[in-house]
Design a protein around this motif. Structure first.
Motif, mmCIF file in Angstrom:
data_model
loop_
_atom_site.group_PDB
_atom_site.id
_atom_site.type_symbol
_atom_site.label_atom_id
_atom_site.label_comp_id
_atom_site.label_asym_id
_atom_site.label_seq_id
_atom_site.Cartn_x
_atom_site.Cartn_y
_atom_site.Cartn_z
ATOM 1 N N LYS A 39 6.110 7.754 -5.407
ATOM 2 C CA LYS A 39 5.412 6.862 -6.347
ATOM 3 C C LYS A 39 5.649 5.388 -6.042
ATOM 4 O O LYS A 39 5.049 4.523 -6.681
ATOM 5 C CB LYS A 39 5.865 7.167 -7.778
ATOM 6 C CG LYS A 39 5.399 8.508 -8.302
ATOM 7 C CD LYS A 39 5.693 8.687 -9.777
ATOM 8 C CE LYS A 39 7.175 8.811 -10.053
ATOM 9 N NZ LYS A 39 7.445 9.101 -11.488
ATOM 10 N N GLY A 40 6.547 5.092 -5.101
ATOM 11 C CA GLY A 40 6.819 3.697 -4.760
ATOM 12 C C GLY A 40 7.873 3.042 -5.627
ATOM 13 O O GLY A 40 8.152 1.851 -5.461
ATOM 14 N N GLN A 41 8.475 3.781 -6.544
ATOM 15 C CA GLN A 41 9.472 3.208 -7.442
ATOM 16 C C GLN A 41 10.853 3.096 -6.787
ATOM 17 O O GLN A 41 11.745 2.442 -7.318
ATOM 18 C CB GLN A 41 9.540 4.022 -8.730
ATOM 19 C CG GLN A 41 8.253 3.905 -9.532
ATOM 20 C CD GLN A 41 8.231 4.793 -10.760
ATOM 21 O OE1 GLN A 41 9.169 5.541 -11.018
ATOM 22 N NE2 GLN A 41 7.149 4.732 -11.507
ATOM 23 N N ASP A 213 -1.159 -1.926 8.849
ATOM 24 C CA ASP A 213 -1.200 -0.960 9.946
ATOM 25 C C ASP A 213 -0.013 -1.141 10.888
ATOM 26 O O ASP A 213 0.576 -0.163 11.378
ATOM 27 C CB ASP A 213 -2.512 -1.093 10.726
ATOM 28 C CG ASP A 213 -3.717 -0.601 9.942
ATOM 29 O OD1 ASP A 213 -3.520 0.183 8.994
ATOM 30 O OD2 ASP A 213 -4.849 -1.018 10.264
ATOM 31 N N ILE A 214 0.363 -2.401 11.139
ATOM 32 C CA ILE A 214 1.526 -2.674 11.995
ATOM 33 C C ILE A 214 2.799 -2.181 11.319
ATOM 34 O O ILE A 214 3.631 -1.504 11.938
ATOM 35 C CB ILE A 214 1.646 -4.182 12.290
ATOM 36 C CG1 ILE A 214 0.431 -4.678 13.084
ATOM 37 C CG2 ILE A 214 2.939 -4.482 13.059
ATOM 38 C CD1 ILE A 214 0.355 -6.201 13.200
ATOM 39 N N LEU A 215 2.959 -2.495 10.034
ATOM 40 C CA LEU A 215 4.162 -2.111 9.306
ATOM 41 C C LEU A 215 4.281 -0.589 9.216
ATOM 42 O O LEU A 215 5.388 -0.032 9.371
ATOM 43 C CB LEU A 215 4.155 -2.728 7.908
ATOM 44 C CG LEU A 215 4.073 -4.263 7.843
ATOM 45 C CD1 LEU A 215 4.147 -4.729 6.391
ATOM 46 C CD2 LEU A 215 5.171 -4.928 8.660
ATOM 47 N N ARG A 216 3.162 0.076 8.990
ATOM 48 C CA ARG A 216 3.173 1.543 8.879
ATOM 49 C C ARG A 216 3.607 2.198 10.188
ATOM 50 O O ARG A 216 4.329 3.196 10.197
ATOM 51 C CB ARG A 216 1.786 2.040 8.486
ATOM 52 C CG ARG A 216 1.705 3.550 8.288
ATOM 53 C CD ARG A 216 0.300 3.977 7.862
ATOM 54 N NE ARG A 216 0.264 5.394 7.538
ATOM 55 C CZ ARG A 216 0.089 6.359 8.425
ATOM 56 N NH1 ARG A 216 -0.070 6.049 9.715
ATOM 57 N NH2 ARG A 216 0.067 7.626 8.052
ATOM 58 N N ALA A 255 -0.817 -1.519 -0.332
ATOM 59 C CA ALA A 255 0.206 -1.065 0.620
ATOM 60 C C ALA A 255 0.514 0.415 0.411
ATOM 61 O O ALA A 255 0.608 1.183 1.387
ATOM 62 C CB ALA A 255 1.476 -1.896 0.452
ATOM 63 N N TRP A 256 0.666 0.825 -0.828
ATOM 64 C CA TRP A 256 0.968 2.230 -1.107
ATOM 65 C C TRP A 256 -0.145 3.152 -0.625
ATOM 66 O O TRP A 256 0.118 4.281 -0.207
ATOM 67 C CB TRP A 256 1.194 2.415 -2.606
ATOM 68 C CG TRP A 256 2.515 1.868 -3.090
ATOM 69 C CD1 TRP A 256 3.592 1.502 -2.330
ATOM 70 C CD2 TRP A 256 2.893 1.636 -4.448
ATOM 71 N NE1 TRP A 256 4.615 1.052 -3.128
ATOM 72 C CE2 TRP A 256 4.216 1.123 -4.433
ATOM 73 C CE3 TRP A 256 2.242 1.799 -5.671
ATOM 74 C CZ2 TRP A 256 4.900 0.785 -5.600
ATOM 75 C CZ3 TRP A 256 2.912 1.458 -6.839
ATOM 76 C CH2 TRP A 256 4.238 0.965 -6.804
ATOM 77 N N GLU A 257 -1.382 2.683 -0.700
ATOM 78 C CA GLU A 257 -2.497 3.502 -0.205
ATOM 79 C C GLU A 257 -2.351 3.823 1.280
ATOM 80 O O GLU A 257 -2.832 4.849 1.754
ATOM 81 C CB GLU A 257 -3.835 2.778 -0.454
ATOM 82 C CG GLU A 257 -4.258 2.745 -1.910
ATOM 83 C CD GLU A 257 -5.474 1.848 -2.136
ATOM 84 O OE1 GLU A 257 -5.989 1.293 -1.139
ATOM 85 O OE2 GLU A 257 -5.895 1.721 -3.297
ATOM 86 N N LYS A 258 -1.668 2.935 2.008
ATOM 87 C CA LYS A 258 -1.432 3.150 3.432
ATOM 88 C C LYS A 258 -0.024 3.687 3.699
ATOM 89 O O LYS A 258 0.448 3.676 4.841
ATOM 90 C CB LYS A 258 -1.651 1.853 4.209
ATOM 91 C CG LYS A 258 -3.123 1.450 4.339
ATOM 92 C CD LYS A 258 -3.262 0.172 5.158
ATOM 93 C CE LYS A 258 -4.743 -0.143 5.425
ATOM 94 N NZ LYS A 258 -5.270 0.622 6.570
#
Length: 436
Positions: A39-41, A213-216, A255-258
């Motif tokens: 969930k990103g928490q 994309d780079i961070l992922r 960001a969370w979507e990626k």
């Protein structure tokens, strides 16, 4: 089943070795932590190229973590001194180190730092852009900025402060407000200046998807920088700060979507009575993402003592929901901190984080305090020094004026309350004049 990031793994129900280790150390069930990461928490910044890392979790239900800033500047070019600060930070248990170098051989220093540090490593790529690219600020292109981000990601940086929220909309609000202190964020000021000189949109906002994309690719956590944080009490909780925070909430969801993990950075200077509301507002606007605060410093008039003003604000912030504290040293606002300043800043921040964890009821937070109480009751000085956050300093103080009676200190001597109670409850008499 393959995954790129800790968040993607968590969404797929995969317990990575990093998630398993964090759950074990935080005394949390793996499945509970898995859901929080999904969930990103909770974020677990851990670049795939940082081989020496000890993974740490930042976020809901976990211990409050602290970050130490260091790095080379044009006025203080001493790589060995900065590496000594790194070793000190690791010794005193800092979970994170940010390399804010903005001069000289930043790549070489960062490479050595990543090779040896178990702590998370963070950077602010915009600081490095001028030196790395050997261009004037106005000549740097959007793709140039992304090139530096990629370079840091490839080196193994675990999280990067990216000032993507200071876009044209937020900038217009800032321009209309006439703040006391304008923009005090170094990265934010550079990007604002770049936007003004080139007439372009913030490159990190305009090319945000390409950045993600780079961070992922390397599982780099994005730390959404607060360019418009208040730099004095008079600017706190103003329209500029809230406008940027609203943008950061939208950027968090993107960001969370990626499957890119997110930290959100928070205010710098703020009166005590505003802190709790700000923590709740950030969590609401940024969808529960982990909150990373600099301070907040609760007064503007204590240069030389800002590790104290920061620790006061940090304890209140963390007790009210902040998850990650950036240390502040006595040298804040005055100079590059030396190694003694760094130690003072770390210890003050650790105290603030620990005090907040006790208030939040974090599992195991009271364990050390209980051990200290038991040792004090027994007047067991060696155990007290072992349990203390800075046992070396405690021992030095104790031994500097040695007591005549080893079962007390030089403050109270034979009138020590603990000694008195131990004797009387043990059936012994307390005779202060005749006892030897």
């Amino acid at each position: 089943m393959k995954y790129r990031t800790q968040m993607e793994a968590a969404k797929k129900g995969i317990v990575t070795k990093e998630i398993a280790q964090v759950a074990r150390e935080e005394r949390m069930e793996e499945q509970e932590l898995l859901q929080l990461v999904a969930k990103g928490q909770v974020a677990i910044p851990a670049n795939i190229n940082h081989k020496a890392i000890h993974p740490y979790g930042i976020g809901q239900g976990l211990r409050t973590k602290i970050n130490v800033n260091l790095g080379i500047s044009g006025d203080c070019i001493d790589y060995s001194a900065e590496m000594d600060k790194v070793k000190l930070a690791i010794k005193y248990g800092a979970e994170s180190i940010m390399d804010l170098s903005n001069y000289g051989k930043t790549h070489e220093f960062r490479r050595k730092l990543i090779e040896m540090s178990p702590a998370m490593i963070g950077t602010v790529p915009v600081y490095d852009a001028v030196g790395y690219l050997e261009k004037e600020l106005s000549d740097i292109t959007a793709q140039d900025f992304l090139k530096v981000v990629r370079a840091h990601a490839e080196e193994g940086v675990d999280f990067m402060t990216i000032h993507a929220g200071i876009n044209r909309r937020a900038s217009e609000i800032f321009m209309s407000e006439k703040r006391k202190m304008n923009i005090v964020s170094r990265g934010g000021s550079l990007l604002f200046a770049w936007m003004k000189m080139t007439g372009n949109e913030n490159p990190f906002y305009e090319y945000y998807d390409e950045l993600l994309d780079i961070l992922r690719e390397y599982d780099v956590t994005i730390s959404l920088g607060d360019s418009l944080r208040p730099g004095c009490l008079e600017d706190s909780t103003d329209a500029s700060q809230i406008a940027e925070l609203t943008e950061l909430g939208c950027l968090t969801l993107r960001a969370w979507e990626k499957d890119v993990q997110v930290l959100v950075e928070g205010p710098g200077h703020m009166a005590i009575d505003e802190i709790q509301a700000n923590m709740k507002l950030q969590k609401r606007l940024c969808h529960g993402a982990p909150f990373y605060v600099l301070g907040p410093l609760v007064t503007d008039i204590a240069p030389g003592y800002d590790h104290i003003t920061s620790a006061i604000g940090g304890a209140i912030a963390a007790a009210s929901g902040a998850d990650f504290l950036c240390y502040v040293t006595p040298a804040e606002h005055l100079r590059l901190p030396d190694i003694n300043d760094v130690k003072e800043g770390i210890v003050a921040s650790k105290i603030a984080a620990h005090a907040a964890d006790i208030a939040k009821g974090v599992k195991g937070a009271r364990d050390q305090d209980i051990k200290m109480s038991e040792a004090r009751k027994k007047l067991d000085w060696d155990t007290m020094f072992d349990v203390a956050i800075d046992g070396e300093k405690a021992r030095t103080y104790f031994e500097s004026v040695p007591p005549k009676d080893k079962h007390s200190c030089s403050m109270c001597g034979k009138m020590c309350a603990v000694r008195t109670m131990n004797k009387i409850l043990n059936g012994e008499n307390v005779e202060l004049k005749s006892e030897k």
